[in-house]
Design a protein around this motif. Structure first.
Motif, PDB file in Angstrom:
ATOM      1  N   PHE A   1      -0.566   6.210  -5.994  1.00 53.31           N
ATOM      2  CA  PHE A   1      -1.099   5.404  -4.896  1.00 53.31           C
ATOM      3  C   PHE A   1      -1.655   4.094  -5.433  1.00 53.31           C
ATOM      4  O   PHE A   1      -2.070   3.995  -6.582  1.00 53.31           O
TER       5      PHE A   1
ATOM      6  N   LYS B   1       3.731  14.940   1.121  1.00 53.66           N
ATOM      7  CA  LYS B   1       4.891  14.487   1.893  1.00 53.66           C
ATOM      8  C   LYS B   1       6.147  15.238   1.490  1.00 53.66           C
ATOM      9  O   LYS B   1       6.975  15.569   2.315  1.00 53.66           O
TER      10      LYS B   1
ATOM     11  N   GLY C   1      -7.619   5.399  -2.335  1.00 51.01           N
ATOM     12  CA  GLY C   1      -6.500   5.961  -1.580  1.00 51.01           C
ATOM     13  C   GLY C   1      -6.674   7.408  -1.178  1.00 51.01           C
ATOM     14  O   GLY C   1      -6.041   7.878  -0.249  1.00 51.01           O
ATOM     15  N   THR C   2      -7.557   8.130  -1.869  1.00 56.35           N
ATOM     16  CA  THR C   2      -7.767   9.542  -1.546  1.00 56.35           C
ATOM     17  C   THR C   2      -9.088   9.766  -0.832  1.00 56.35           C
ATOM     18  O   THR C   2      -9.530  10.907  -0.695  1.00 56.35           O
TER      19      THR C   2
ATOM     20  N   ASP D   1       0.815  11.035  -3.353  1.00 62.28           N
ATOM     21  CA  ASP D   1       1.518  12.312  -3.276  1.00 62.28           C
ATOM     22  C   ASP D   1       0.590  13.364  -3.868  1.00 62.28           C
ATOM     23  O   ASP D   1      -0.006  13.147  -4.919  1.00 62.28           O
TER      24      ASP D   1
ATOM     25  N   GLU E   1       0.840  -1.191   0.000  1.00 65.19           N
ATOM     26  CA  GLU E   1       0.000   0.000   0.000  1.00 65.19           C
ATOM     27  C   GLU E   1       0.878   1.244   0.000  1.00 65.19           C
ATOM     28  O   GLU E   1       1.680   1.448   0.896  1.00 65.19           O
TER      29      GLU E   1
ATOM     30  N   GLU F   1       0.850   5.416  -0.225  1.00 67.83           N
ATOM     31  CA  GLU F   1       0.016   6.599  -0.040  1.00 67.83           C
ATOM     32  C   GLU F   1       0.222   7.570  -1.202  1.00 67.83           C
ATOM     33  O   GLU F   1       1.310   7.641  -1.775  1.00 67.83           O
TER      34      GLU F   1
ATOM     35  N   ASN G   1      -9.873   9.692   2.237  1.00 74.14           N
ATOM     36  CA  ASN G   1      -9.790  10.454   3.483  1.00 74.14           C
ATOM     37  C   ASN G   1      -9.416  11.921   3.254  1.00 74.14           C
ATOM     38  O   ASN G   1      -9.318  12.676   4.194  1.00 74.14           O
ATOM     39  N   HIS G   2      -9.190  12.319   2.040  1.00 73.36           N
ATOM     40  CA  HIS G   2      -8.829  13.703   1.716  1.00 73.36           C
ATOM     41  C   HIS G   2     -10.105  14.481   1.405  1.00 73.36           C
ATOM     42  O   HIS G   2     -10.946  14.032   0.629  1.00 73.36           O
TER      43      HIS G   2
ATOM     44  N   GLU H   1      -1.071  18.245   2.688  1.00 77.31           N
ATOM     45  CA  GLU H   1      -0.944  16.810   2.883  1.00 77.31           C
ATOM     46  C   GLU H   1       0.158  16.196   2.038  1.00 77.31           C
ATOM     47  O   GLU H   1       0.352  14.997   2.026  1.00 77.31           O
TER      48      GLU H   1
END
Length: 130
Positions: A37, A84, A42-43, A20, A16, A18, A45-46, A82
């Motif tokens: 991702f 990284k 994968g997005t 960018d 998995e 995450e 929660n954004h 968010e």
């Protein structure tokens, strides 16, 4: 894959990764790009990507990408927070062999042009002298 009229099967890798996040600005338009991702959701929660667009894979790529165009007045600050790694550095290093070959080809082209110009001048001189 789709089976029947409501069953959907997603086969995803164990690894998995995450996403960018990158802020894209072009004139008056601002967009947020999530890339790299491995989970289709994968997005989820954004806040910018909830129920906006679907994550897609390009051809036989192993990672998903998703983009959302932000409404007017939203400058995309949530997109950048968010991320990284917000710095994009050029990772291409000059190769000495490629540089040498490029200079060699340039020199050969100049030599060819000089030869053509010299031959044309000598031809004109011969025509004038006759």
């Amino acid at each position: 894959m789709f089976f029947g009229s409501g069953t959907r099967l997603n086969v995803e890798p164990k690894l998995e990764v995450e996403p960018d996040y990158y802020k894209l600005v072009g004139g008056e338009t601002t967009a947020c790009l999530a890339t790299g991702f491995t989970r289709q959701n994968g997005t989820s929660n954004h806040t910018l990507f909830k129920d906006k667009t679907a994550a897609v894979r390009i051809e036989n790529d192993k990672v998903y990408n998703q983009v959302v165009v932000l409404p007017t007045g939203n400058n995309g600050d949530e997109c950048e927070t968010e991320s990284k790694d917000s710095s994009c550095e050029d990772s291409i290093k000059p190769d000495p062999k490629v540089n040498f070959v490029s200079v060699t080809v340039l020199c050969l082209r100049l030599l060819f042009i000089k030869t053509v110009v010299f031959n044309v001048l000598m031809t004109f001189r011969l025509w004038i002298s006759q």
